[in-house]
Design a protein around this motif. Structure first.
Motif, PDB file in Angstrom:
ATOM      1  N   ALA A  36     -19.572 -31.008   8.503  1.00 28.34           N
ATOM      2  CA  ALA A  36     -19.107 -30.072   9.771  1.00 28.34           C
ATOM      3  C   ALA A  36     -20.156 -28.962  10.183  1.00 28.34           C
ATOM      4  N   VAL A  37     -20.013 -28.363  11.243  1.00 26.16           N
ATOM      5  CA  VAL A  37     -20.840 -27.501  11.699  1.00 26.16           C
ATOM      6  C   VAL A  37     -20.358 -25.947  11.618  1.00 26.16           C
ATOM      7  N   ASP A  38     -19.140 -25.932  11.391  1.00 25.63           N
ATOM      8  CA  ASP A  38     -18.589 -24.576  11.386  1.00 25.63           C
ATOM      9  C   ASP A  38     -17.120 -24.480  10.625  1.00 25.63           C
ATOM     10  N   TYR A  39     -16.684 -23.310  10.720  1.00 29.68           N
ATOM     11  CA  TYR A  39     -15.235 -23.149   9.952  1.00 29.68           C
ATOM     12  C   TYR A  39     -14.491 -22.253  10.822  1.00 29.68           C
ATOM     13  N   ILE A  40     -13.170 -22.413  11.132  1.00 29.38           N
ATOM     14  CA  ILE A  40     -12.255 -21.429  11.804  1.00 29.38           C
ATOM     15  C   ILE A  40     -10.763 -21.359  10.917  1.00 29.38           C
ATOM     16  N   ALA A  41     -10.653 -20.203  10.188  1.00 28.33           N
ATOM     17  CA  ALA A  41      -9.689 -19.982   9.224  1.00 28.33           C
ATOM     18  C   ALA A  41      -8.475 -19.802  10.095  1.00 28.33           C
ATOM     19  N   LYS A  42      -7.334 -20.337   9.425  1.00 25.43           N
ATOM     20  CA  LYS A  42      -5.880 -20.213   9.829  1.00 25.43           C
ATOM     21  C   LYS A  42      -5.524 -18.983   9.164  1.00 25.43           C
ATOM     22  N   PRO A  43      -4.591 -18.072   9.940  1.00 25.70           N
ATOM     23  CA  PRO A  43      -4.136 -18.178  11.178  1.00 25.70           C
ATOM     24  C   PRO A  43      -5.382 -17.864  12.322  1.00 25.70           C
ATOM     25  N   ILE A  44      -5.395 -18.730  13.368  1.00 16.79           N
ATOM     26  CA  ILE A  44      -6.368 -18.676  14.153  1.00 16.79           C
ATOM     27  C   ILE A  44      -6.512 -17.528  15.134  1.00 16.79           C
ATOM     28  N   ASN A  45      -7.581 -16.829  15.062  1.00 15.88           N
ATOM     29  CA  ASN A  45      -8.138 -15.749  15.959  1.00 15.88           C
ATOM     30  C   ASN A  45      -8.325 -16.330  17.271  1.00 15.88           C
ATOM     31  N   ASP A  46      -7.498 -16.057  18.143  1.00 20.15           N
ATOM     32  CA  ASP A  46      -7.808 -16.598  19.486  1.00 20.15           C
ATOM     33  C   ASP A  46      -9.264 -16.336  20.297  1.00 20.15           C
ATOM     34  N   ALA A  47      -9.540 -15.351  20.188  1.00 20.75           N
ATOM     35  CA  ALA A  47     -11.069 -14.948  20.803  1.00 20.75           C
ATOM     36  C   ALA A  47     -12.214 -15.807  19.996  1.00 20.75           C
TER      37      ALA A  47
END
Length: 332
Positions: free
Chosen positions: A103-114
């Protein structure tokens, strides 16, 4: 040229999450492809090229870590960037595991749209830049192949022109220009190293009669046959040349002893006097010609290559005056 939109693969086992992601990225400028399991994601990756994969970590059967590891282990897929989208495994240890999986990155839920849109935009820009670079490299490679082909063709043409400038078009033998170059080189070499050489001028007896009787094509074929026999009876370091018409010359390198030299020239006389089976304008026929050969050996009494030619020429006319079809050595 048709421009294809880059593709983003969204992998999540929850239908609602797929729908939400579809709405969030509707204006991203990319085509969205969905997969609801790790196996489905891998199947789509083998069939399609993706600019980015948004991968849910927590899935049954094959979780996101396994999918990312499989992608990383597959040569044609390992450069595809993977962003984990997860509500779990957000601690540092699991982040490290994700990075090790590819993986190159993480996005946490709940997702920040911006944040999601910003990261997707960055990876799409990187993908577009990579595609442009790849296209430029392919165009450069194509142009380089074209240039190499053009260079090879130019070299072939230049070599052909050089060959035509120095060789007789009919027989392929060195012409008068190359003959004089080789003769001057032999003179210089002999003067420096003291190694004698010899020049033989060869005039074909009876050629005009064959040419007049059976036509120019037959005469040309006869000259070609004579040239072939001549080249087959000289050594590699000797030079057999056509000076024009039915006049030929041979430069014998390392011609220190007269007796072997005279024997070699007599052998040439004998082979050139053998009949030539040719095709005339109407029927096949046997051409009968012979050769008068005048020989001159370079020594210190001869002061130029032109003087050597004149000596060989005088010897050749001695042969003609005494019945032709023979050899004579010029007196010094």
């Amino acid at each position: 040229m048709t421009t294809h939109l880059p593709k983003i693969l969204v992998v999540d086992d929850t239908r609602a999450n797929l729908v939400a992601m579809r709405h969030l990225l509707a204006d991203s400028g990319a085509e969205l492809v969905e997969a609801s399991s790790g196996n489905e994601a891998l199947s789509k990756c083998l069939d399609q090229h993706f600019a980015l994969i948004l991968l849910d970590v927590n899935m049954p059967d094959m979780d996101g870590f396994e999918v990312a590891q499989w992608l990383s282990d597959t040569e044609q897929l390992r450069d595809t960037p993977v962003i984990f989208v997860t509500a779990a495994y957000a601690d540092d240890l699991n982040r490290l595991k994700g990075y090790r999986s590819g993986a190159v990155d993480y996005i946490a839920k709940p997702i920040n749209d911006a944040i999601l849109k910003s990261k997707v935009r960055v990876f799409l820009e990187l993908h577009n830049a990579r595609m442009q670079l790849q296209q430029a490299m392919e165009e450069l490679s194509d142009r380089n192949r074209q240039l190499q082909a053009e260079i090879a063709e130019r070299q072939r043409i230049e070599a052909q022109v050089r060959h035509q400038a120095t060789h007789d078009m009919l027989t392929g033998l060195p012409n008068r220009v190359l003959f004089h170059d080789r003769l001057r080189a032999a003179v210089q070499y002999s003067m420096v190293h003291g190694v004698p050489f010899a020049l033989a001028l060869v005039d074909i007896d009876g050629f005009k009669g064959v040419n007049d009787t059976y036509g120019h094509p037959a005469g040309d074929a006869l000259l070609q046959a004579i040239s072939l026999r001549l080249t087959q009876h000289v050594r590699v370091n000797d030079t057999a040349a056509r000076l024009g018409g039915d006049e030929f010359a041979v430069i014998f390198r390392d011609a220190g002893e007269v007796a072997p030299l005279l024997q070699r020239c007599q052998d040439i006389c004998n082979v050139l006097a053998q009949p030539y089976p040719l095709q005339g304008e109407n029927d096949a026929f046997l051409a009968h010609v012979s050769a008068s050969i005048g020989i001159a050996v370079w020594n210190e009494q001869i002061d130029s290559d032109e003087a050597l030619i004149q000596a060989a020429d005088r010897a050749m006319y001695q042969v003609k005056d005494h019945g032709k079809n023979g050899c004579a050595l010029a007196s010094t």
